[in-house]
Design an enzyme around this catalytic site. Structure first.
Site, PDB file in Angstrom:
ATOM      1  N   ARG A 175     -15.719 -53.624  45.190  1.00 44.26           N
ATOM      2  CA  ARG A 175     -14.250 -53.761  45.113  1.00 44.26           C
ATOM      3  C   ARG A 175     -13.855 -55.018  44.322  1.00 44.26           C
ATOM      4  O   ARG A 175     -12.965 -54.972  43.480  1.00 44.26           O
ATOM      5  CB  ARG A 175     -13.678 -53.824  46.531  1.00 44.26           C
ATOM      6  N   ILE A 181       0.131 -57.407  57.516  1.00 46.43           N
ATOM      7  CA  ILE A 181       0.149 -55.948  57.744  1.00 46.43           C
ATOM      8  C   ILE A 181       1.482 -55.552  58.382  1.00 46.43           C
ATOM      9  O   ILE A 181       2.205 -56.408  58.906  1.00 46.43           O
ATOM     10  CB  ILE A 181      -0.998 -55.490  58.681  1.00 46.43           C
ATOM     11  N   GLN A 207      14.725 -56.291  61.240  1.00 42.87           N
ATOM     12  CA  GLN A 207      14.742 -54.951  60.635  1.00 42.87           C
ATOM     13  C   GLN A 207      14.419 -53.922  61.704  1.00 42.87           C
ATOM     14  O   GLN A 207      13.499 -54.122  62.515  1.00 42.87           O
ATOM     15  CB  GLN A 207      13.714 -54.882  59.501  1.00 42.87           C
ATOM     16  N   TYR A 245       6.757 -57.239  63.316  1.00 42.15           N
ATOM     17  CA  TYR A 245       6.673 -57.872  61.987  1.00 42.15           C
ATOM     18  C   TYR A 245       7.729 -58.975  61.840  1.00 42.15           C
ATOM     19  O   TYR A 245       7.434 -60.072  61.363  1.00 42.15           O
ATOM     20  CB  TYR A 245       6.863 -56.779  60.936  1.00 42.15           C
ATOM     21  N   GLY A 287      11.863 -60.266  49.313  1.00 41.81           N
ATOM     22  CA  GLY A 287      12.524 -59.023  49.687  1.00 41.81           C
ATOM     23  C   GLY A 287      11.573 -57.889  49.334  1.00 41.81           C
ATOM     24  O   GLY A 287      10.375 -58.115  49.096  1.00 41.81           O
ATOM     25  N   TYR A 288      12.082 -56.672  49.284  1.00 40.95           N
ATOM     26  CA  TYR A 288      11.222 -55.536  48.930  1.00 40.95           C
ATOM     27  C   TYR A 288      10.594 -55.776  47.553  1.00 40.95           C
ATOM     28  O   TYR A 288      11.295 -56.076  46.592  1.00 40.95           O
ATOM     29  CB  TYR A 288      12.021 -54.230  48.926  1.00 40.95           C
TER      30      TYR A 288
HETATM   31  N1  LIG Z   1       5.585 -55.855  49.485  1.00 44.45           N
HETATM   32  C1  LIG Z   1       6.722 -56.204  50.053  1.00 44.45           C
HETATM   33  O1  LIG Z   1       7.765 -55.559  49.869  1.00 44.45           O
HETATM   34  C2  LIG Z   1       6.785 -57.439  50.910  1.00 44.45           C
HETATM   35  C3  LIG Z   1       8.033 -57.909  51.309  1.00 44.45           C
HETATM   36  C4  LIG Z   1       8.115 -59.042  52.102  1.00 44.45           C
HETATM   37  C5  LIG Z   1       6.966 -59.698  52.465  1.00 44.45           C
HETATM   38  N2  LIG Z   1       5.756 -59.231  52.086  1.00 44.45           N
HETATM   39  C6  LIG Z   1       4.571 -59.982  52.529  1.00 44.45           C
HETATM   40  O2  LIG Z   1       3.818 -60.381  51.403  1.00 44.45           O
HETATM   41  C7  LIG Z   1       2.446 -60.461  51.752  1.00 44.45           C
HETATM   42  C8  LIG Z   1       1.643 -59.633  50.739  1.00 44.45           C
HETATM   43  O3  LIG Z   1       2.116 -58.298  50.808  1.00 44.45           O
HETATM   44  P1  LIG Z   1       1.670 -57.155  49.782  1.00 44.45           P
HETATM   45  O4  LIG Z   1       2.850 -56.320  49.557  1.00 44.45           O
HETATM   46  O5  LIG Z   1       0.944 -57.751  48.631  1.00 44.45           O
HETATM   47  O6  LIG Z   1       0.698 -56.319  50.739  1.00 44.45           O
HETATM   48  P2  LIG Z   1      -0.758 -55.755  50.507  1.00 44.45           P
HETATM   49  O7  LIG Z   1      -0.951 -55.313  49.108  1.00 44.45           O
HETATM   50  O8  LIG Z   1      -0.980 -54.773  51.606  1.00 44.45           O
HETATM   51  O9  LIG Z   1      -1.666 -57.049  50.756  1.00 44.45           O
HETATM   52  C9  LIG Z   1      -1.826 -57.590  52.023  1.00 44.45           C
HETATM   53  C10 LIG Z   1      -3.204 -58.211  52.113  1.00 44.45           C
HETATM   54  O10 LIG Z   1      -3.424 -58.660  53.461  1.00 44.45           O
HETATM   55  C11 LIG Z   1      -4.801 -58.586  53.706  1.00 44.45           C
HETATM   56  N3  LIG Z   1      -5.095 -58.401  55.121  1.00 44.45           N
HETATM   57  C12 LIG Z   1      -4.566 -57.494  55.973  1.00 44.45           C
HETATM   58  N4  LIG Z   1      -5.151 -57.593  57.182  1.00 44.45           N
HETATM   59  C13 LIG Z   1      -6.082 -58.574  57.083  1.00 44.45           C
HETATM   60  C14 LIG Z   1      -7.028 -59.126  57.981  1.00 44.45           C
HETATM   61  N5  LIG Z   1      -7.156 -58.702  59.254  1.00 44.45           N
HETATM   62  N6  LIG Z   1      -7.839 -60.116  57.539  1.00 44.45           N
HETATM   63  C15 LIG Z   1      -7.753 -60.561  56.265  1.00 44.45           C
HETATM   64  N7  LIG Z   1      -6.869 -60.080  55.358  1.00 44.45           N
HETATM   65  C16 LIG Z   1      -6.062 -59.089  55.766  1.00 44.45           C
HETATM   66  C17 LIG Z   1      -5.301 -57.370  52.955  1.00 44.45           C
HETATM   67  O11 LIG Z   1      -6.619 -57.639  52.560  1.00 44.45           O
HETATM   68  P3  LIG Z   1      -7.636 -56.450  52.195  1.00 44.45           P
HETATM   69  O12 LIG Z   1      -6.979 -55.697  51.094  1.00 44.45           O
HETATM   70  O13 LIG Z   1      -8.868 -57.146  51.767  1.00 44.45           O
HETATM   71  O14 LIG Z   1      -7.797 -55.627  53.455  1.00 44.45           O
HETATM   72  C18 LIG Z   1      -4.321 -57.231  51.797  1.00 44.45           C
HETATM   73  O15 LIG Z   1      -4.896 -57.578  50.579  1.00 44.45           O
HETATM   74  C19 LIG Z   1       2.330 -59.937  53.183  1.00 44.45           C
HETATM   75  O16 LIG Z   1       2.261 -61.036  54.057  1.00 44.45           O
HETATM   76  C20 LIG Z   1       3.624 -59.173  53.377  1.00 44.45           C
HETATM   77  O17 LIG Z   1       4.013 -59.132  54.730  1.00 44.45           O
HETATM   78  C21 LIG Z   1       5.624 -58.121  51.306  1.00 44.45           C
END
Ligand SMILES: NC(=O)c1ccc[n+]([C@@H]2O[C@H](COP(=O)([O-])OP(=O)(O)OC[C@H]3O[C@@H](n4cnc5c(N)ncnc54)[C@H](OP(=O)(O)O)[C@@H]3O)[C@@H](O)[C@H]2O)c1
Length: 253
Positions: free
Chosen positions: A47, A98, A154, A160, A191-192
């Site tokens: 990966r 997550i 939300q 969350y 945001g989103y």
């Molecule tokens: N996307 C949005 O709209 C949004 C909005 C607001 C806030 N956020 C926040 O931004 C951050 C990144 O989000 P994203 O959208 O980039 O999500 P994402 O692509 O799902 O990435 C989240 C990462 O968290 C890691 N993770 C999950 N569980 C874990 C664990 N038990 N131990 C270690 N690593 C773990 C995953 O690692 P692996 O891939 O290696 O499993 C994944 O790469 C998050 O904190 C999310 O809550 C996102």
């Protein structure tokens, strides 16, 4: 990777590095000359190799660290062992997170606990060893990624929203403790954002979401990464305990 191999580079540790926002952060960090300790939740050389190829990254700019952040003792030991190899850790950006959405009425304790452990309790696991090292160094930057839903709540996200609001309180308290050692701690609240986390949302629901965003679109992961880069820049040395929202005006706190 030994200390001497990266002695000319600042080192940044990124959790959730291979995720949507994490990848954009890593891209900006390596472009800015950082060596990146990139965490993923499980060991997976195939990966990480593919991730580097897909994103045009030179794998020599990374050390990959497999840590399940919901497994406190094992993860903390691995993090400590890794950071001990480096003279200093300049920046820590926490993007791991997550969702396990459900109305609170229907939410199981497991859904509650998984999100609180992975998104909030994990901050102890990752930040504690790095913060202690930064205090010794008398410099460091910590950026924790929260969410618009930690600021406003939300439906279906009590777990969350609680974790993401907790991140903000944690960061403000940490900012007090780091200030006299020039260790800053700040939050970016996206945001989103277009990442795998939201790509599964059906188009008609996404259209409804966009109607609630004054700028009528989602954020790009690069825009979230840019806010993180500002907070670790020299220009932000006097900014601490702050939350920067990147949400197109969807929520103004
Ligand atoms: N996307 C949005 O709209 C949004 C909005 C607001 C806030 N956020 C926040 O931004 C951050 C990144 O989000 P994203 O959208 O980039 O999500 P994402 O692509 O799902 O990435 C989240 C990462 O968290 C890691 N993770 C999950 N569980 C874990 C664990 N038990 N131990 C270690 N690593 C773990 C995953 O690692 P692996 O891939 O290696 O499993 C994944 O790469 C998050 O904190 C999310 O809550 C996102």
């Amino acid at each position: 990777m030994s200390k001497s191999d990266v002695s000319d580079k600042k080192v940044a540790l990124v959790t959730g590095a291979l995720g949507g926002i994490g990848t954009a952060i890593c891209e900006k960090l390596v472009t800015s000359g950082y060596h990146v300790i990139a965490t993923l939740s499980q060991e997976d050389p195939e990966r990480t190799k593919k991730w580097c190829e897909d994103n045009g990254f030179d794998s020599n700019n990374f050390e990959f660290l497999a840590v399940d952040l919901s497994n406190h003792e094992t993860a903390m030991a691995a993090i400590q062992q890794t950071i001990d190899k480096y003279d200093s850790i300049y920046a820590l950006i926490n993007g791991a997170g997550i969702t396990r959405d459900s109305s609170f009425k229907k939410m199981s304790f497991a859904q509650w606990q998984q999100v609180i452990e992975t998104n909030l309790t994990s901050l102890y696991t990752i930040v504690h060893p790095v913060f202690v090292k930064m205090l010794e160094q008398k410099t460091g930057r910590i950026v924790n990624i929260s969410s618009i839903n930690g600021l406003r709540g939300q439906y279906g996200q009590t777990n969350y929203s609680a974790a993401k609001a907790g991140i903000i309180g944690f960061t403000k308290a940490l900012a007090y403790e780091g200030a006299s050692s020039s260790v800053t701690a700040n939050v970016v609240a996206p945001g989103y954002t277009y990442t795998p986390m939201v790509e599964s949302v059906p188009e008609h629901i996404m259209d409804k979401i966009k109607e609630t965003i004054p700028m009528s679109r989602l954020a790009s992961a690069k825009e979230i990464a840019a806010a993180c880069m500002y907070l670790i820049s020299e220009d932000a040395i006097f900014v601490t305990g702050e939350t920067i929202s990147v949400n197109g005006g969807q929520y103004m706190s």
